[in-house]
Design an enzyme around this catalytic site. Structure first.
Site, PDB file in Angstrom:
ATOM      1  N   ASP A 195      20.723  22.445 -23.744  1.00 28.26           N
ATOM      2  CA  ASP A 195      21.802  22.490 -22.723  1.00 28.26           C
ATOM      3  C   ASP A 195      21.280  21.615 -21.538  1.00 28.26           C
ATOM      4  O   ASP A 195      21.637  22.020 -20.329  1.00 28.26           O
ATOM      5  CB  ASP A 195      22.444  23.913 -22.324  1.00 28.26           C
ATOM      6  CG  ASP A 195      23.072  24.464 -23.364  1.00 28.26           C
ATOM      7  OD1 ASP A 195      22.963  23.981 -24.610  1.00 28.26           O
ATOM      8  OD2 ASP A 195      23.644  25.653 -23.241  1.00 28.26           O
TER       9      ASP A 195
ATOM     10  N   LYS B  83      27.699  23.983 -29.307  1.00 29.24           N
ATOM     11  CA  LYS B  83      27.851  25.402 -29.473  1.00 29.24           C
ATOM     12  C   LYS B  83      28.729  25.901 -28.528  1.00 29.24           C
ATOM     13  O   LYS B  83      29.020  25.223 -27.253  1.00 29.24           O
ATOM     14  CB  LYS B  83      26.712  26.076 -29.432  1.00 29.24           C
ATOM     15  CG  LYS B  83      25.874  25.808 -28.096  1.00 29.24           C
ATOM     16  CD  LYS B  83      24.714  26.607 -28.021  1.00 29.24           C
ATOM     17  CE  LYS B  83      23.864  26.273 -26.758  1.00 29.24           C
ATOM     18  NZ  LYS B  83      24.672  26.887 -25.506  1.00 29.24           N
TER      19      LYS B  83
ATOM     20  N   CYS C   3      20.834  30.578 -22.312  1.00 31.32           N
ATOM     21  CA  CYS C   3      20.765  29.993 -23.537  1.00 31.32           C
ATOM     22  C   CYS C   3      19.666  29.871 -24.371  1.00 31.32           C
ATOM     23  O   CYS C   3      19.385  29.718 -25.544  1.00 31.32           O
ATOM     24  CB  CYS C   3      21.548  28.682 -23.551  1.00 31.32           C
ATOM     25  SG  CYS C   3      23.486  28.979 -23.486  1.00 31.32           S
TER      26      CYS C   3
HETATM   27  C1  VGL Z   1      24.507  28.679 -20.205  1.00 33.19           C
HETATM   28  C2  VGL Z   1      25.990  30.360 -19.013  1.00 33.19           C
HETATM   29  C3  VGL Z   1      27.110  29.764 -19.743  1.00 33.19           C
HETATM   30  C4  VGL Z   1      23.306  28.301 -20.646  1.00 33.19           C
HETATM   31  C5  VGL Z   1      25.928  28.472 -21.074  1.00 33.19           C
HETATM   32  O1  VGL Z   1      23.242  27.125 -21.112  1.00 33.19           O
HETATM   33  O2  VGL Z   1      22.367  28.846 -20.251  1.00 33.19           O
HETATM   34  N1  VGL Z   1      24.947  29.821 -19.555  1.00 33.19           N
HETATM   35  N2  VGL Z   1      27.054  28.863 -20.692  1.00 33.19           N
END
Ligand code: VGL
Ligand code: ZN
Length: 246
Positions: free
Chosen positions: A51, A149, A194
């Site tokens: 991410d 995801k 994540c």
């Molecule tokens: C994430 C909060 C919401 C992350 C993703 O990538 O850690 N955190 N969605």
């Protein structure tokens, strides 16, 4: 602790949080004993880049403090890996993890969803938006897979392996196993969500798992960063630094 979706994990997090600092320091001490550049990723190892998207960087919808700083570290690490997998948080508009989808709720509050307690976030990483794009300076030309995801409107997915319902597989474990990969090195954003869930699921699914700490940054909601490290190290995740990689 409202940061975790599954009740079992949530209880562990809560119980574990006070002990986190001591244990973390212990692992840090262990870490310092390791000579630099002694871990050599092989053909059975994969770098997972979680991410590293505009949404999680300053100017994005859910910025993680210092998020952009992981980019040069990850670009450099990439040279040590034959196998690289990238993930993207990839939500539908009106996703169940968005506070805006729940009347009367604000970001960083929680709500009960069928699979457990869900932290509610600002709208972020909506499919196809610039916000959901990978950071422009991330240079991973040899990456072989991008896994998206959180694309199921009703179910979040912090983990790159298993959605937050605890049972829907993303396909990543199958991909890695079919390619003979047994060890993962997890990097990216955010350490306590994540990255942590990905590393812990990797352990559950039988992989050796490392988290490269200085290639991650955390959100740290109500102590979630220390708690996540405690949970990860308890699960056998190895905490290392980029300089440990040969
Ligand atoms: C994430 C909060 C919401 C992350 C993703 O990538 O850690 N955190 N969605
Ligand atoms: Zn998300």
């Amino acid at each position: 602790m409202q940061v975790i979706a599954s009740p079992a994990l949530s209880r562990r997090l809560f119980l574990g949080s006070t002990a986190a600092i001591g244990l973390t320091a212990g692992f840090g001490g262990l870490h310092q004993a390791r000579a630099a550049g002694t871990i050599k990723p092989d053909a059975k190892s994969a770098l997972i880049v979680v991410d590293v998207q505009n949404c999680f960087i300053d100017g994005g919808t859910l910025p993680v403090k210092g998020g952009a700083e992981v980019v040069p570290v990850i670009n450099k690490l990439a040279a040590s890996f034959e196998n690289i997998v990238v993930t993207q948080d990839w939500h539908t508009p009106g996703h169940a993890s968005f506070a805006s989808a729940h009347a009367g709720k604000k970001p960083f509050e929680t709500t009960a969803l069928p699979y457990g307690t869900q932290v509610l976030w600002p709208d972020h990483c909506v499919q196809g938006s610039d916000d959901a794009g990978l950071h422009k300076d991330l240079k991973l030309p040899t990456a072989s897979l991008i896994i998206r995801k959180g694309h199921n409107k009703n179910v979040d997915s912090y983990s790159a392996f298993v959605e937050a319902d605890g049972k829907t597989m993303t396909g990543l474990a199958g991909y890695l196993k079919e390619r003979g990969i047994n060890t993962v090195f997890v990097t990216g954003l955010a350490t306590d969500f994540c990255v942590a869930w990905t590393a812990m699921d990797a352990r559950k699914l039988g992989f050796t798992a490392y988290v490269i700490e200085d290639a991650t940054r955390g959100i740290d909601l109500n102590g979630s960063l220390a708690a996540a490290w405690k949970q990860m190290t308890d699960a056998g995740v190895k905490r290392i630094q980029a300089s440990d990689i040969a």
